[in-house]
Design a protein around this motif. Structure first.
Motif, PDB file in Angstrom:
ATOM      1  N   TRP A 101      -0.259   8.574  -3.431  1.00  0.00           N
ATOM      2  CA  TRP A 101      -0.618   9.720  -2.758  1.00  0.00           C
ATOM      3  C   TRP A 101       0.270  10.714  -2.570  1.00  0.00           C
ATOM      4  O   TRP A 101       1.369  10.631  -1.926  1.00  0.00           O
ATOM      5  CB  TRP A 101      -1.330   9.571  -1.500  1.00  0.00           C
ATOM      6  CG  TRP A 101      -2.020  10.467  -0.684  1.00  0.00           C
ATOM      7  CD1 TRP A 101      -2.437  11.723  -1.272  1.00  0.00           C
ATOM      8  CD2 TRP A 101      -2.500  10.566   0.576  1.00  0.00           C
ATOM      9  NE1 TRP A 101      -2.741  12.605  -0.281  1.00  0.00           N
ATOM     10  CE2 TRP A 101      -2.728  11.891   0.760  1.00  0.00           C
ATOM     11  CE3 TRP A 101      -2.237   9.635   1.756  1.00  0.00           C
ATOM     12  CZ2 TRP A 101      -3.296  12.287   2.255  1.00  0.00           C
ATOM     13  CZ3 TRP A 101      -2.762   9.890   3.091  1.00  0.00           C
ATOM     14  CH2 TRP A 101      -3.317  11.519   3.209  1.00  0.00           C
ATOM     15  N   SER A 102       0.371  11.966  -3.355  1.00  0.00           N
ATOM     16  CA  SER A 102       1.282  13.075  -3.042  1.00  0.00           C
ATOM     17  C   SER A 102       0.395  13.841  -2.146  1.00  0.00           C
ATOM     18  O   SER A 102      -0.674  14.622  -2.793  1.00  0.00           O
ATOM     19  CB  SER A 102       1.381  13.685  -4.392  1.00  0.00           C
ATOM     20  OG  SER A 102       2.295  14.904  -4.169  1.00  0.00           O
ATOM     21  N   ILE A 131      -2.571   8.390  -9.233  1.00  0.00           N
ATOM     22  CA  ILE A 131      -1.993   9.207  -8.465  1.00  0.00           C
ATOM     23  C   ILE A 131      -3.006  10.326  -7.927  1.00  0.00           C
ATOM     24  O   ILE A 131      -3.719  10.822  -8.759  1.00  0.00           O
ATOM     25  CB  ILE A 131      -0.725  10.238  -9.157  1.00  0.00           C
ATOM     26  CG1 ILE A 131       0.355   8.990  -9.553  1.00  0.00           C
ATOM     27  CG2 ILE A 131      -0.025  10.943  -8.085  1.00  0.00           C
ATOM     28  CD1 ILE A 131       1.458   9.896 -10.151  1.00  0.00           C
ATOM     29  N   VAL A 132      -3.319  10.066  -6.778  1.00  0.00           N
ATOM     30  CA  VAL A 132      -4.071  11.280  -6.094  1.00  0.00           C
ATOM     31  C   VAL A 132      -3.179  12.285  -5.554  1.00  0.00           C
ATOM     32  O   VAL A 132      -2.171  11.981  -4.743  1.00  0.00           O
ATOM     33  CB  VAL A 132      -5.168  10.536  -5.008  1.00  0.00           C
ATOM     34  CG1 VAL A 132      -4.387   9.960  -3.804  1.00  0.00           C
ATOM     35  CG2 VAL A 132      -5.899  11.771  -4.448  1.00  0.00           C
ATOM     36  N   VAL A 204      -3.588   3.337  -0.054  1.00  0.00           N
ATOM     37  CA  VAL A 204      -2.867   3.625  -0.903  1.00  0.00           C
ATOM     38  C   VAL A 204      -1.454   2.671  -0.767  1.00  0.00           C
ATOM     39  O   VAL A 204      -1.419   2.318   0.097  1.00  0.00           O
ATOM     40  CB  VAL A 204      -2.434   5.263  -1.100  1.00  0.00           C
ATOM     41  CG1 VAL A 204      -3.631   6.193  -1.373  1.00  0.00           C
ATOM     42  CG2 VAL A 204      -1.699   5.271   0.368  1.00  0.00           C
ATOM     43  N   ASP A 205      -0.522   2.762  -1.716  1.00  0.00           N
ATOM     44  CA  ASP A 205       0.370   1.728  -1.584  1.00  0.00           C
ATOM     45  C   ASP A 205       1.859   2.638  -1.325  1.00  0.00           C
ATOM     46  O   ASP A 205       2.795   2.078  -0.709  1.00  0.00           O
ATOM     47  CB  ASP A 205       0.760   1.000  -3.011  1.00  0.00           C
ATOM     48  CG  ASP A 205      -0.586   0.475  -3.350  1.00  0.00           C
ATOM     49  OD1 ASP A 205      -0.672  -0.724  -2.504  1.00  0.00           O
ATOM     50  OD2 ASP A 205      -1.113   0.536  -4.387  1.00  0.00           O
ATOM     51  N   ILE A 206       1.713   3.824  -1.732  1.00  0.00           N
ATOM     52  CA  ILE A 206       3.059   4.724  -1.497  1.00  0.00           C
ATOM     53  C   ILE A 206       2.409   6.070  -1.303  1.00  0.00           C
ATOM     54  O   ILE A 206       1.463   6.860  -1.903  1.00  0.00           O
ATOM     55  CB  ILE A 206       3.731   4.850  -2.841  1.00  0.00           C
ATOM     56  CG1 ILE A 206       4.461   3.490  -3.268  1.00  0.00           C
ATOM     57  CG2 ILE A 206       5.100   5.925  -2.642  1.00  0.00           C
ATOM     58  CD1 ILE A 206       5.157   3.523  -4.679  1.00  0.00           C
ATOM     59  N   GLN A 230      -2.515   4.629   8.699  1.00  0.00           N
ATOM     60  CA  GLN A 230      -3.974   4.106   8.180  1.00  0.00           C
ATOM     61  C   GLN A 230      -4.340   3.967   6.999  1.00  0.00           C
ATOM     62  O   GLN A 230      -4.779   3.077   6.642  1.00  0.00           O
ATOM     63  CB  GLN A 230      -5.231   4.878   9.003  1.00  0.00           C
ATOM     64  CG  GLN A 230      -6.469   4.129   9.051  1.00  0.00           C
ATOM     65  CD  GLN A 230      -7.259   4.826   9.806  1.00  0.00           C
ATOM     66  OE1 GLN A 230      -7.250   5.356  11.160  1.00  0.00           O
ATOM     67  NE2 GLN A 230      -8.809   4.971   9.391  1.00  0.00           N
ATOM     68  N   ASN A 231      -3.889   4.944   6.084  1.00  0.00           N
ATOM     69  CA  ASN A 231      -4.238   4.979   4.762  1.00  0.00           C
ATOM     70  C   ASN A 231      -3.151   4.001   3.868  1.00  0.00           C
ATOM     71  O   ASN A 231      -3.575   3.732   2.662  1.00  0.00           O
ATOM     72  CB  ASN A 231      -4.426   6.204   4.060  1.00  0.00           C
ATOM     73  CG  ASN A 231      -5.626   6.890   4.403  1.00  0.00           C
ATOM     74  OD1 ASN A 231      -5.730   7.410   5.605  1.00  0.00           O
ATOM     75  ND2 ASN A 231      -6.601   7.044   3.450  1.00  0.00           N
ATOM     76  N   LEU A 232      -2.213   3.696   4.444  1.00  0.00           N
ATOM     77  CA  LEU A 232      -0.974   3.120   3.901  1.00  0.00           C
ATOM     78  C   LEU A 232      -1.481   1.544   3.871  1.00  0.00           C
ATOM     79  O   LEU A 232      -1.672   1.003   4.947  1.00  0.00           O
ATOM     80  CB  LEU A 232       0.075   3.495   4.209  1.00  0.00           C
ATOM     81  CG  LEU A 232       1.410   3.055   3.477  1.00  0.00           C
ATOM     82  CD1 LEU A 232       1.464   3.519   1.928  1.00  0.00           C
ATOM     83  CD2 LEU A 232       2.816   3.386   4.046  1.00  0.00           C
TER      84      LEU A 232
END
Length: 279
Positions: A101-102, A131-132, A204-206, A230-232
């Protein structure tokens, strides 16, 4: 004499997106003066206008946000991610794509750089990394989606010549990034303060959230970091800008130092964790 309308405007901007102008009211006045002249209204009337016409937020955000960015910005972090961190993540995600995630991607240079570096490793098949890329400024998102940048753009100030030739096509007075790179990225609008919508991104992972927290106060920074946490995925990695630090916050991250940069690893899946970040 203090302009109460300007003070009110600064507060609703803070509530909406976390940008703080309470101690920079002259800056806010300068940023919105032309728009208010166009509409023929005062600061207080503009506050009411924003309530009646929510789409005006898109215009206001364009006036307030700074979108200075370029390809290969803070290259040490990018190289650390693509040459080392991705390999660690790959071991845990063998049955699904790696998700990056960028956040606050601006006009797209950061996610496109990540995509190019990932291809350069030669270790990842098409579709194995997703990639989002999100931003609160819809205008720069539209630019990012085109993948086209003018020849004279400062975006290329650090771009290696060999990669410019490899991943871009010279067209219409600019450079168009190749389709193989563009299809790795999904661009979408997102306000980092809207927790419910942030959570819809799923795990997401990164995460790259660089040069964003510098515009927030401590409370807003904590809100954003909790959402990112929370999203990681547990064991996932967070990259911030070199001028940003969450060292003194107890939010479930551990600082990782490498030879040329630093970043953070998620240590817990509990937002209420009391583990402090190592300094």
């Amino acid at each position: 004499m203090q302009d109460n309308g300007l003070v009110t405007l600064s507060q609703i901007i803070y509530d909406f997106c976390g940008l703080r102008f309470a101690d920079r009211l002259p800056t806010l006045r300068e940023k919105v003066s032309k728009r208010l002249t166009e509409l023929g209204i005062s600061h207080m009337e503009y506050c009411q206008y924003l309530k009646r016409s929510p789409r005006e937020w898109d215009v206001l955000i364009e006036l307030l946000t700074i979108n200075e960015t370029y390809f290969y910005r803070e290259e040490n972090q990018l190289n650390e991610c693509c040459s080392y961190v991705l390999s660690l993540v790959k071991r845990k995600t063998r049955n699904r794509p790696i998700r990056i995630w960028s956040a606050a991607c601006s006009s797209g240079e950061e996610p496109y750089t990540l995509a190019m570096l990932i291809q350069e490793t030669g270790k990842f098949l098409p579709g194995s990394v997703e990639i989002v890329a999100t931003d609160i400024n819809k205008k720069v998102l539209r630019k990012a989606e085109t993948g086209w940048y003018h020849h004279g753009s400062f975006a290329f100030r650090r771009t290696p010549e060999n990669l410019l030739k490899k991943y871009f096509t010279d067209i219409d007075g600019g450079y168009q990034i190749n389709a193989s790179i563009r299809k790795m990225i999904k661009f979408q609008y997102l306000n980092l303060l809207e927790h419910d919508k942030v959570s819809q991104l799923a795990e997401v992972d990164i995460i790259f959230c660089r040069n964003v927290l510098i515009y927030f106060d401590q409370e807003t920074t904590k809100r954003v970091i909790r959402s990112l946490h929370q999203n990681l995925a547990v064991g996932g990695y967070l990259f911030l800008g070199h001028a940003e630090s969450i060292t003194d916050m107890t939010l479930g991250f551990k600082k990782v130092d490498s030879d040329k940069t630093f970043y953070y690893r998620k240590e817990s899946d509990r937002d209420e964790t009391v583990q402090s970040i190592s300094g």
